[in-house]
Write a protein that holds these residues in place. Sequence first.
Motif, PDB file in Angstrom:
ATOM      1  N   TYR A   1       0.833  -1.197   0.000  1.00  0.00           N
ATOM      2  CA  TYR A   1       0.000   0.000   0.000  1.00  0.00           C
ATOM      3  C   TYR A   1       0.874   1.255   0.000  1.00  0.00           C
ATOM      4  O   TYR A   1       0.596   2.211  -0.726  1.00  0.00           O
ATOM      5  N   LYS A   2       1.930   1.228   0.783  1.00  0.00           N
ATOM      6  CA  LYS A   2       2.848   2.372   0.854  1.00  0.00           C
ATOM      7  C   LYS A   2       3.457   2.649  -0.523  1.00  0.00           C
ATOM      8  O   LYS A   2       3.544   3.799  -0.953  1.00  0.00           O
TER       9      LYS A   2
ATOM     10  N   GLN B   1       0.803   4.103  -2.742  1.00  0.00           N
ATOM     11  CA  GLN B   1       0.530   5.484  -2.332  1.00  0.00           C
ATOM     12  C   GLN B   1       1.644   6.422  -2.797  1.00  0.00           C
ATOM     13  O   GLN B   1       1.372   7.491  -3.349  1.00  0.00           O
TER      14      GLN B   1
ATOM     15  N   THR C   1      -2.933   5.263  -5.580  1.00  0.00           N
ATOM     16  CA  THR C   1      -4.121   5.381  -4.732  1.00  0.00           C
ATOM     17  C   THR C   1      -4.957   6.610  -5.087  1.00  0.00           C
ATOM     18  O   THR C   1      -6.102   6.708  -4.664  1.00  0.00           O
ATOM     19  N   LYS C   2      -4.402   7.506  -5.885  1.00  0.00           N
ATOM     20  CA  LYS C   2      -5.149   8.703  -6.299  1.00  0.00           C
ATOM     21  C   LYS C   2      -6.064   8.429  -7.487  1.00  0.00           C
ATOM     22  O   LYS C   2      -7.050   9.129  -7.677  1.00  0.00           O
TER      23      LYS C   2
END
Length: 103
Positions: free
Chosen positions: A84-85, A88, A93-94
């Motif tokens: 996830y990091k 991101q 994630t945007k």
Amino acid sequence: MTKIVKEGGKTIIKTGERIDTMNAGEFEKDIQPVLVDGGLDLELDCSDLVYMASSGLRVIQKTMRTVMQQKGQFKITNVNAEIYKVLQMTGFTKFMTVEKKKE
């Protein structure tokens, strides 16, 4: 190893533990038949994924674009904190739905 499961109108692609330069091409080839259907509701299940290289990010971005061009839905689920990091930091994630793994 990639597994593809159809559940109702949704297609779930379950990744293996890694998507890197050694297997990204194979991963892309495995999921290609799913993308020709059109109008997809596609979920990328990353519950087993522990490592993803930039080549994996490229395949995911290309897959998402194909699905969106076909007016389908695309989301990534069961993503661990490390992956996830990375998603991101790279801005994924945007522009796509990314759901963290429930611990």
